[in-house]
Each structure stands twice: as C-alpha cells, then as structure tokens.
Design an enzyme around this catalytic site. Sequence first.
Site, PDB file in Angstrom:
ATOM      1  N   TYR A 139      -0.970  11.651  15.081  1.00 19.81           N
ATOM      2  CA  TYR A 139      -0.066  10.810  14.272  1.00 19.81           C
ATOM      3  C   TYR A 139       0.569   9.736  15.166  1.00 19.81           C
ATOM      4  CZ  TYR A 139       3.776   9.296  11.249  1.00 19.81           C
ATOM      5  OH  TYR A 139       4.646   8.521  10.504  1.00 19.81           O
ATOM      6  N   THR A 142       0.851  -1.195   0.000  1.00 23.19           N
ATOM      7  CA  THR A 142       0.000   0.000   0.000  1.00 23.19           C
ATOM      8  C   THR A 142       0.887   1.246   0.000  1.00 23.19           C
ATOM      9  OG1 THR A 142      -0.187   0.156   2.427  1.00 23.19           O
ATOM     10  CG2 THR A 142      -1.829  -1.205   1.284  1.00 23.19           C
ATOM     11  N   SER A 177       4.707   6.221  -3.843  1.00 25.25           N
ATOM     12  CA  SER A 177       5.541   7.299  -3.297  1.00 25.25           C
ATOM     13  C   SER A 177       6.487   6.769  -2.227  1.00 25.25           C
ATOM     14  CB  SER A 177       4.596   8.352  -2.691  1.00 25.25           C
ATOM     15  OG  SER A 177       5.313   9.371  -2.043  1.00 25.25           O
TER      16      SER A 177
HETATM   17  N1  LIG Z   1       9.489   9.164   5.992  1.00 21.99           N
HETATM   18  C1  LIG Z   1       9.777   8.948   7.267  1.00 21.99           C
HETATM   19  O1  LIG Z   1      10.756   9.484   7.826  1.00 21.99           O
HETATM   20  C2  LIG Z   1       8.913   8.019   8.072  1.00 21.99           C
HETATM   21  C3  LIG Z   1       9.224   7.837   9.430  1.00 21.99           C
HETATM   22  C4  LIG Z   1       8.461   6.979  10.184  1.00 21.99           C
HETATM   23  C5  LIG Z   1       7.420   6.278   9.588  1.00 21.99           C
HETATM   24  N2  LIG Z   1       7.126   6.465   8.276  1.00 21.99           N
HETATM   25  C6  LIG Z   1       6.009   5.697   7.705  1.00 21.99           C
HETATM   26  O2  LIG Z   1       6.380   5.183   6.440  1.00 21.99           O
HETATM   27  C7  LIG Z   1       5.194   4.938   5.663  1.00 21.99           C
HETATM   28  C8  LIG Z   1       5.401   5.446   4.251  1.00 21.99           C
HETATM   29  O3  LIG Z   1       5.474   6.862   4.270  1.00 21.99           O
HETATM   30  P1  LIG Z   1       6.493   7.695   3.358  1.00 21.99           P
HETATM   31  O4  LIG Z   1       7.479   8.310   4.270  1.00 21.99           O
HETATM   32  O5  LIG Z   1       6.961   6.895   2.228  1.00 21.99           O
HETATM   33  O6  LIG Z   1       5.512   8.883   2.882  1.00 21.99           O
HETATM   34  P2  LIG Z   1       4.887   9.254   1.454  1.00 21.99           P
HETATM   35  O7  LIG Z   1       5.962   9.416   0.444  1.00 21.99           O
HETATM   36  O8  LIG Z   1       3.999  10.406   1.723  1.00 21.99           O
HETATM   37  O9  LIG Z   1       4.027   7.966   1.098  1.00 21.99           O
HETATM   38  C9  LIG Z   1       2.830   7.695   1.755  1.00 21.99           C
HETATM   39  C10 LIG Z   1       1.940   6.878   0.871  1.00 21.99           C
HETATM   40  O10 LIG Z   1       0.692   6.646   1.548  1.00 21.99           O
HETATM   41  C11 LIG Z   1      -0.355   6.983   0.646  1.00 21.99           C
HETATM   42  N3  LIG Z   1      -1.605   7.391   1.292  1.00 21.99           N
HETATM   43  C12 LIG Z   1      -1.850   8.503   2.018  1.00 21.99           C
HETATM   44  N4  LIG Z   1      -3.156   8.560   2.320  1.00 21.99           N
HETATM   45  C13 LIG Z   1      -3.753   7.487   1.766  1.00 21.99           C
HETATM   46  C14 LIG Z   1      -5.089   7.007   1.704  1.00 21.99           C
HETATM   47  N5  LIG Z   1      -6.117   7.677   2.231  1.00 21.99           N
HETATM   48  N6  LIG Z   1      -5.320   5.848   1.058  1.00 21.99           N
HETATM   49  C15 LIG Z   1      -4.314   5.165   0.467  1.00 21.99           C
HETATM   50  N7  LIG Z   1      -3.034   5.579   0.472  1.00 21.99           N
HETATM   51  C16 LIG Z   1      -2.762   6.727   1.113  1.00 21.99           C
HETATM   52  C17 LIG Z   1       0.222   8.125  -0.175  1.00 21.99           C
HETATM   53  O11 LIG Z   1      -0.557   8.335  -1.329  1.00 21.99           O
HETATM   54  P3  LIG Z   1      -0.566   9.792  -2.063  1.00 21.99           P
HETATM   55  O12 LIG Z   1       0.750   9.900  -2.759  1.00 21.99           O
HETATM   56  O13 LIG Z   1      -1.736   9.697  -2.970  1.00 21.99           O
HETATM   57  O14 LIG Z   1      -0.738  10.810  -0.992  1.00 21.99           O
HETATM   58  C18 LIG Z   1       1.596   7.582  -0.448  1.00 21.99           C
HETATM   59  O15 LIG Z   1       1.564   6.643  -1.480  1.00 21.99           O
HETATM   60  C19 LIG Z   1       4.053   5.613   6.423  1.00 21.99           C
HETATM   61  O16 LIG Z   1       3.309   4.639   7.101  1.00 21.99           O
HETATM   62  C20 LIG Z   1       4.758   6.516   7.418  1.00 21.99           C
HETATM   63  O17 LIG Z   1       3.998   6.741   8.578  1.00 21.99           O
HETATM   64  C21 LIG Z   1       7.854   7.325   7.501  1.00 21.99           C
END
Ligand SMILES: NC(=O)c1ccc[n+]([C@@H]2O[C@H](COP(=O)([O-])OP(=O)(O)OC[C@H]3O[C@@H](n4cnc5c(N)ncnc54)[C@H](OP(=O)(O)O)[C@@H]3O)[C@@H](O)[C@H]2O)c1
Length: 299
Positions: free
Chosen positions: A173, A18, A22
């Site tokens: 969050y 899922t 991105s």
């Molecule tokens: N980056 C960090 O430092 C970090 C740290 C701790 C945890 N995380 C976790 O890592 C995971 C991935 O995040 P990321 O950092 O790769 O961020 P990201 O680039 O913003 O990717 C998030 C993804 O989730 C999707 N999403 C958001 N809302 C959604 C919805 N209603 N239904 C379906 N998909 C949805 C987004 O789709 P859209 O592109 O359409 O918005 C995107 O594909 C998340 O669970 C986040 O909490 C990240």
Amino acid sequence: MWTKKDIGNQAGKTVIVTGANSGIGFDTALALYQVGASVTVVARDQIKANYAIIEMLKSRGNGILEAGVADLSKPESIKEFVESFSKNHHSLDLLINNAGIMVPPATKTEMGYELQFAVNFLGHFSLTAYLYPLLKATAGSRVITVTSLAYLSGQIDFENLKMEKGYRANREYAQSKLADLLFSIELQRRIDKWGDKVLSVASHPGLTNTNLSRYMSEEIYIATIERLGVIMPSDQGALSTLYAAVFEDVKKGGLYGPDGENGLSGYPAYTATSALANDRILANKLWKKAEEITGQNFS
Ligand SMILES: NC(=O)c1ccc[n+]([C@@H]2O[C@H](COP(=O)([O-])OP(=O)(O)OC[C@H]3O[C@@H](n4cnc5c(N)ncnc54)[C@H](OP(=O)(O)O)[C@@H]3O)[C@@H](O)[C@H]2O)c1
C-alpha cells in the site's frame, strides 16, 4: 480555516472523480456538484455509480451528475470509460484520481501486477494519459492525485511489482501511495517541459472514516484509531482534495493535507514532501515502467 463554504461557484466546470461511490470520492463529487460543476461519478460498476448519484441528488445541488464505469485494475475498462466520456465531452477541468484500495489479500490483476500498485497507481496513470489531450485543451485544468502519508514508509521495488518476492499488504500500500505522489510531482515537471498549462497537484486526506479499512481486522482498526487518537468524517477528509482542486494559489506539483498534528486531521494546508518523493531519477524510472506496462504515453 478553509472549509466547504470556500469552494466557490464551479458552474461550467467538467469534473471526473474516480472512486466517487464511497468515502472521500463521494464527498468530493458531492461538494463539487453542489456548487454547480458537471461531475462524472466514476465507480467500478453501473449500479454503484447510479446509487451514489441518487444519494447526491437528494442535496439538490446546482450541478449535473453523470455515471461513469471504470475498473482501474482492468486496462480495457479504463479505455471503454474514456471512449464513452469523450463522446459527450469536449473539455475536462478537473480529473480527480481518488479511487484506492488498501491492504487487500494478496491479489494479482489479469496482467499479473499486485492489485494496490495496479489500481492506486497504474490505473490512474493510464486514465490520466488517455485524458491528457482533453486536459491540455481546457484552460485552467488540473489533475489531482490522492496519496496518503503512508507514502513516507514506501519504497518502489521494481523487482516485486508482480509479487515475485512475496506480498506484504502494508508495504505494498505504501509503495502504491509513494508511486501516486512521484507520479503527481513528475507529471508537473513534464507539463512544464512540454510548455502546457495543466496543473498537477496531490492531496492526502489525513485519517478519515471511510470504507478503506474494509480489509483491516476490527481489532487492528480499533487499535489504530486509539493509537492515533483522531478520525475525521469523510466530508472533512475530502477538503484537502477540494482545496487542491479549486484554491486559486495552489502550488503546482505540491501536496495538500490536513494542518493538524502529524497531518492526520484538520483543514487543508500545504504539506512538504520527502526527498524520495522528489527523486527525479526514481520518478523517471517509474514513469518509464508505467509507460511500458500500460503501453501509453502523454502525447
Ligand atoms: N480514509 C483514509 O483515512 C485515507 C488516508 C489516506 C489516503 N486515503 C486515500 O483516499 C482515497 C479514497 O479512499 P477512501 O478512504 O474514500 O476509501 P473508500 O471509501 O474505500 O473509497 C475507495 C473508492 O475506490 C474505489 N475502488 C477500489 N478499487 C477500485 C477499482 N479496482 N477500480 C475502480 N475503483 C476502485 C472503491 O470502489 P468500491 O466501493 O467498489 O470498492 C471506492 O469507490 C484512496 O486513494 C485512499 O488511498 C484515504
């Protein structure tokens, strides 16, 4: 140091990721496709999923890529995705619950739940429940749920899931990410009780440069990076999830994240979890609440 080179051949494996259009989800799906897996790239609309697949195909991987559409804030959309996936697939080796949203403006779903709790936790609870029969029927299957070290400051406030007491973006969050970890650990407890063989493992990516910060002001974003001193590229941030997904001796019900200082950067390693994340009474209460809200169970 465990890197992408250690993933190994994943030909024949069926994978759902899922949030795969991105950031960490994209790099997780890409890495698995490159080593032969059949990956369903789930995004919240068809265009985003197709675009991600076009990008991934440029690497000429050995696997198969398919688009999936699910908006995790919408129960009907999750159901439609599962119905469509189930028509063409009779096994599921890896379900990677990665999608997430962080600190958006106060928003409620159609059912009235706070958006981060709904997308990050409830949507993945529902998706996993729908797919559990398929996971159970696939030898060696795993559910990987992506949490965050932000879980450490989280509490579950059952009286504020619909923002009855107001909204604090960071607090909500952290709550959603604690819910993800409680779910991952409780799922493994229940799998063991049911006598099934599925593994439930959590991962956290440390601090990774992705679109997750889209709702943060530039000022706060820069100050955060300066304070923490590190930020990893997305393909490195994806390693903990990949490790949890494929490493043979992974600890069931465990959490994997970067091994560097404060767990913010580095390479995948086992990460100890807090007492609250292992609170069985809280996990059970959260599970029952999720069943009540989604109307689903794991039968
Ligand atoms: N980056 C960090 O430092 C970090 C740290 C701790 C945890 N995380 C976790 O890592 C995971 C991935 O995040 P990321 O950092 O790769 O961020 P990201 O680039 O913003 O990717 C998030 C993804 O989730 C999707 N999403 C958001 N809302 C959604 C919805 N209603 N239904 C379906 N998909 C949805 C987004 O789709 P859209 O592109 O359409 O918005 C995107 O594909 C998340 O669970 C986040 O909490 C990240």
